[in-house]
Design a protein around this motif. Structure first.
Motif, PDB file in Angstrom:
ATOM      1  N   ASP A   1      -0.647   1.390  10.719  1.00 49.44           N
ATOM      2  CA  ASP A   1      -1.024   2.611   9.998  1.00 49.44           C
ATOM      3  C   ASP A   1      -0.964   3.835  10.908  1.00 49.44           C
ATOM      4  OD1 ASP A   1      -1.451   1.381   7.531  1.00 49.44           O
ATOM      5  OD2 ASP A   1      -3.595   1.083   7.898  1.00 49.44           O
TER       6      ASP A   1
ATOM      7  N   ASP B   1       0.824  -1.213   0.000  1.00 53.47           N
ATOM      8  CA  ASP B   1       0.000   0.000   0.000  1.00 53.47           C
ATOM      9  C   ASP B   1       0.860   1.267   0.000  1.00 53.47           C
ATOM     10  OD1 ASP B   1      -2.277  -1.559  -0.035  1.00 53.47           O
ATOM     11  OD2 ASP B   1      -2.804  -1.190   2.071  1.00 53.47           O
ATOM     12  N   LEU B   2       1.912   1.273   0.819  1.00 50.07           N
ATOM     13  CA  LEU B   2       2.796   2.447   0.840  1.00 50.07           C
ATOM     14  C   LEU B   2       3.482   2.647  -0.497  1.00 50.07           C
ATOM     15  CD1 LEU B   2       4.498   2.313   4.356  1.00 50.07           C
ATOM     16  CD2 LEU B   2       2.597   3.748   3.616  1.00 50.07           C
ATOM     17  N   ASN B   3       4.013   1.579  -1.062  1.00 51.35           N
ATOM     18  CA  ASN B   3       4.688   1.686  -2.360  1.00 51.35           C
ATOM     19  C   ASN B   3       3.729   2.172  -3.438  1.00 51.35           C
ATOM     20  OD1 ASN B   3       7.347   1.064  -1.632  1.00 51.35           O
ATOM     21  ND2 ASN B   3       6.969  -1.127  -1.781  1.00 51.35           N
ATOM     22  N   ALA B   4       2.478   1.722  -3.397  1.00 56.70           N
ATOM     23  CA  ALA B   4       1.472   2.160  -4.380  1.00 56.70           C
ATOM     24  C   ALA B   4       1.180   3.653  -4.246  1.00 56.70           C
ATOM     25  CB  ALA B   4       0.188   1.356  -4.219  1.00 56.70           C
ATOM     26  N   ARG B   5       1.382   4.195  -3.042  1.00 53.53           N
ATOM     27  CA  ARG B   5       1.161   5.634  -2.818  1.00 53.53           C
ATOM     28  C   ARG B   5       2.420   6.461  -3.049  1.00 53.53           C
ATOM     29  NH1 ARG B   5      -1.704   4.600   2.678  1.00 53.53           N
ATOM     30  NH2 ARG B   5       0.256   5.463   3.413  1.00 53.53           N
ATOM     31  N   GLY B   6       3.494   5.815  -3.508  1.00 49.56           N
ATOM     32  CA  GLY B   6       4.717   6.547  -3.811  1.00 49.56           C
ATOM     33  C   GLY B   6       5.695   6.656  -2.658  1.00 49.56           C
ATOM     34  N   VAL B   7       5.428   5.982  -1.558  1.00 50.16           N
ATOM     35  CA  VAL B   7       6.358   5.965  -0.432  1.00 50.16           C
ATOM     36  C   VAL B   7       7.432   4.936  -0.754  1.00 50.16           C
ATOM     37  CG1 VAL B   7       6.618   5.479   2.032  1.00 50.16           C
ATOM     38  CG2 VAL B   7       4.531   6.593   1.197  1.00 50.16           C
TER      39      VAL B   7
ATOM     40  N   HIS C   1       1.428   7.012  10.262  1.00 51.54           N
ATOM     41  CA  HIS C   1       0.860   8.356  10.110  1.00 51.54           C
ATOM     42  C   HIS C   1       1.595   9.348  11.017  1.00 51.54           C
ATOM     43  CE1 HIS C   1      -2.022  11.482   9.259  1.00 51.54           C
ATOM     44  NE2 HIS C   1      -2.119  11.684  10.559  1.00 51.54           N
TER      45      HIS C   1
ATOM     46  N   SER D   1       5.203   9.790   9.526  1.00 52.55           N
ATOM     47  CA  SER D   1       5.326  10.355   8.176  1.00 52.55           C
ATOM     48  C   SER D   1       4.759  11.753   8.027  1.00 52.55           C
ATOM     49  CB  SER D   1       4.668   9.427   7.155  1.00 52.55           C
ATOM     50  OG  SER D   1       3.277   9.332   7.410  1.00 52.55           O
TER      51      SER D   1
END
Length: 185
Positions: free
Chosen positions: A160, A29-35, A164, A167
């Protein structure tokens, strides 16, 4: 070694929980959001020849088990394969990362070996770290981390919430030079 580093989190699990699934889903999920999430998460079992790890930054699955030997007892971890996987994670860290995920805190890490150097390297670069820690090894973890760790339940909500807090600061992007402890002072 880790003083003032509360960007270090232990995802503490019991025998009936699956920290690998929680960490894999979280990383995806993080990688999909560009993290930029780097590290590895265990796949397969230690007691058979399916033990492997998934590199969360590439999705590649790497075998960590020794070649099958029916006479072998206990964990069939191939230390050479583990170190090869760790070197690939170290290279990814050098290219830049927002988060490091380590699959397990085991007896080697407790002794300062295994993947321990990746944790130290990430924290020295102000990169938060989350690691799966078995409930029966938690006392060893606290000793290793010098007490400077956040303890998380083995569930996605806890992970999560921690991320949060790490980050974002005051609605903005993460300040790479400020730890969670510093922000909450």
């Amino acid at each position: 070694m880790f003083d003032a580093q509360c960007d270090l989190a232990a995802l503490v699990y019991d025998a009936d929980q699956d920290p690998d699934a929680v960490l894999r889903e979280f990383a995806a999920d993080l990688n999909a959001r560009g993290v930029r999430t780097v590290g590895m998460v265990q796949a397969g079992q230690c007691a058979d020849s399916s033990l492997s790890a998934v590199l969360v930054h590439t999705g590649e699955k790497l075998l960590l088990a020794q070649d099958f030997d029916p006479a072998a007892r206990g964990c069939r971890l191939d230390l050479g394969r583990l170190q090869n996987a760790a070197a690939r994670v170290a290279n990814a860290l050098e290219s830049g990362a927002d988060l490091l995920i380590i699959n397990r805190f085991g007896k080697r890490e407790s002794a300062g070996q295994g993947l321990a150097y990746l944790i130290e390297r990430a924290l020295d670069a102000d990169i938060p770290v989350v690691i799966a820690v078995s409930a029966h090894r938690f006392a060893d973890w606290i000793k290793f981390a010098g007490g400077m760790s956040v303890k998380l339940r083995c569930d996605r909500h806890a992970l999560d919430a921690w991320w949060h807090g790490v980050s974002t600061r005051d609605g903005g992007a993460r300040d790479p030079h400020q730890t969670v402890c510093e922000a909450l002072k």
